[in-house]
Design an enzyme around this catalytic site. Structure first.
Site, PDB file in Angstrom:
ATOM      1  N   ASP A 174      11.252  41.389 -16.393  1.00 12.06           N
ATOM      2  CA  ASP A 174      10.737  40.838 -15.141  1.00 12.06           C
ATOM      3  C   ASP A 174      11.572  41.389 -13.987  1.00 12.06           C
ATOM      4  OD1 ASP A 174       9.635  39.385 -13.124  1.00 12.06           O
ATOM      5  OD2 ASP A 174      10.141  37.401 -13.919  1.00 12.06           O
ATOM      6  N   LYS A 199       9.147  39.989  -2.695  1.00  8.81           N
ATOM      7  CA  LYS A 199      10.440  39.896  -2.014  1.00  8.81           C
ATOM      8  C   LYS A 199      10.802  41.217  -1.344  1.00  8.81           C
ATOM      9  CE  LYS A 199      10.146  36.353  -4.486  1.00  8.81           C
ATOM     10  NZ  LYS A 199      10.620  35.155  -4.966  1.00  8.81           N
ATOM     11  N   TRP A 212      14.056  31.230 -14.126  1.00 10.29           N
ATOM     12  CA  TRP A 212      13.066  30.815 -13.128  1.00 10.29           C
ATOM     13  C   TRP A 212      12.169  29.773 -13.802  1.00 10.29           C
ATOM     14  CZ3 TRP A 212       7.873  33.493 -12.419  1.00 10.29           C
ATOM     15  CH2 TRP A 212       7.227  33.040 -11.267  1.00 10.29           C
TER      16      TRP A 212
HETATM   17  C1  LMR Z   1      11.687  31.284  -6.234  1.00 11.80           C
HETATM   18  O1  LMR Z   1      12.190  31.298  -7.366  1.00 11.80           O
HETATM   19  O2  LMR Z   1      12.074  30.542  -5.331  1.00 11.80           O
HETATM   20  C2  LMR Z   1      10.559  32.224  -5.951  1.00 11.80           C
HETATM   21  O3  LMR Z   1      10.349  33.100  -7.010  1.00 11.80           O
HETATM   22  C3  LMR Z   1       9.339  31.538  -5.509  1.00 11.80           C
HETATM   23  C4  LMR Z   1       8.575  30.965  -6.647  1.00 11.80           C
HETATM   24  O4  LMR Z   1       7.402  31.335  -6.808  1.00 11.80           O
HETATM   25  O5  LMR Z   1       9.115  30.142  -7.373  1.00 11.80           O
END
Ligand code: LMR
Length: 392
Positions: free
Chosen positions: A208, A243, A128
């Site tokens: 996480d 989510k 992420w």
């Molecule tokens: C995503 O990865 O799209 C979500 O976790 C939203 C974000 O905050 O990035």
């Protein structure tokens, strides 16, 4: 002084929200930011949340401050789901505090690790994007390894190598389930090995867990977290309800700490409270209170779990349809069938991703990450055809 600041680009993922909504094409497809969508393309408020919010409006008699730890009823109500119903506190060694969304929880976890003396965090890439941003902002070194291979499978050798090369005092950040962005998760057998490797090396795990219940199920998705915690003396767990309760903009999360003793736990949490106080003082209450009301009421809990089941089975259905299609041009879609959660990554070049957006109205992250929930029976054929057109 302020003119010293350089212009910063907008967050690439969040910028897609605006780009997509400004696109006038009726058949545009939003596979960008990670929100669940129904078969009609909507992201509705959960029925259980609506009912809990109504209850909150009817019964809440004060909005006075709670303190930097937030709503501890909320924090504790989640614990049996994360840590297991048997002994969710691990004999008084686990407790937590509320945080503003998963991002707040990750940030606090990294800040606590840093304050404890951690200078390097080992993390699989891709990840992420905000993970790296948080590490950069807190000036913690990121030591990366390759999360998955071109075969669409976890690269266990890369992870083993990263752990072997780690030094005492390093932390290891892992996604608990529904890996973002790849959807490629560790199997239970892999988690067993990882837990032993972390324990043998003495690393601090930062886990996480932002998508519990969107992979295989609430219990199944907690396997890795529980396994690691059963092997190590201490860990930090960042949790998001954004989510699995659909609370996105309400920012509902928590950070949990497992320490060697109750005394150490108390000390760590006192640092968490101090860091939170200096950063946001206390978390927003509304969403956490709504989640607590759901978890305190068996009928609302059943309704929420049922809604989560519906989401999970819809995503499994979309994944099965993609896998059945086999391929789209040069893109092999079959691995998507056994990946988990909202996301998968397609092997597309930046140019192909831009072409999909400009010529076909298909929006996805620059990494080739697609949000599976953005596909419906009404747009999946167009998506496959457009993918074939650009990948030839
Ligand atoms: C995503 O990865 O799209 C979500 O976790 C939203 C974000 O905050 O990035």
């Amino acid at each position: 002084m302020l003119s010293n600041l350089d212009q910063q680009p907008a967050d690439a993922l969040l910028a897609l929200i605006k780009l997509h909504s400004a696109d006038p094409r009726a058949d545009k497809i939003d596979l960008g930011v990670g929100v669940y969508r129904t078969g009609q393309g909507a992201t509705p408020v959960f029925g259980a949340i609506k009912a809990a919010e109504q209850k909150l409006v009817d019964t809440q008699n004060s909005k006075s401050y709670l303190g930097p730890e937030g709503d501890m009823g909320f924090v504790h109500a989640l614990m049996p789901y994360i840590f297991g119903k048997g002994d969710p506190t691990m004999s008084g060694r686990i407790d937590g505090m509320q945080a503003p969304g998963g991002t707040g929880a990750v940030r606090l976890a990294v800040a606590l690790a840093k304050k404890s003396g951690v200078t390097r965090i080992i993390m699989g890439l891709p990840s992420w994007p905000n993970h790296a941003q948080i590490l950069g902002d807190l000036a913690v070194e990121l030591v990366s390894f390759k999360h998955a291979g071109a075969d669409g499978k976890v690269d266990m050798d890369a992870l083993r190598g990263a752990i072997a090369a780690a030094e005492a005092g390093d932390a290891l950040l892992l996604h608990g389930c529904c890996h973002n962005p790849t959807g490629i998760d560790y199997t239970p057998a892999q988690w067993d090995e990882i837990a032993d490797l972390i324990a043998a090396k003495g690393l601090l795990p930062i886990l996480d867990l932002a998508y519990q219940g969107l992979g295989k199920g609430m219990e199944e998705d907690a396997y890795g977290v529980r396994k690691v915690l059963s092997r190590v003396p201490e860990a930090l767990i960042a949790y998001s309800c954004d989510k699995n309760f659909g609370m996105y903009r309400d920012r509902v999360g928590a950070i949990y700490v497992m320490a060697e003793t109750a005394e150490v736990l108390n000390r760590v949490l006192s640092n968490g409270h101090a860091l939170a106080r200096a950063a946001w003082s206390m978390p927003p209450d509304h969403g956490g209170a709504a989640v607590r009301l759901i978890l305190e009421d068996p009928a609302l809990t059943a309704m929420w779990l049922d809604e989560l089941d519906t989401m999970r089975s819809r995503m499994a259905h979309v994944r099965a349809r993609l896998a059945e299609a086999g391929s789209a041009g040069a893109i092999d879609l079959t691995p998507l069938g056994h990946q988990n959660g909202l996301f998968s990554v397609l092997p597309l070049s930046g140019e192909q991703i831009l072409k999909l957006r400009e010529q076909h109205g298909i929006y996805m992250a620059g990494s080739g990450r697609v949000n599976i929930a953005g596909l419906t029976s009404g747009n999946i054929d167009k998506f496959i055809a457009d993918l074939a057109a650009v990948s030839g």
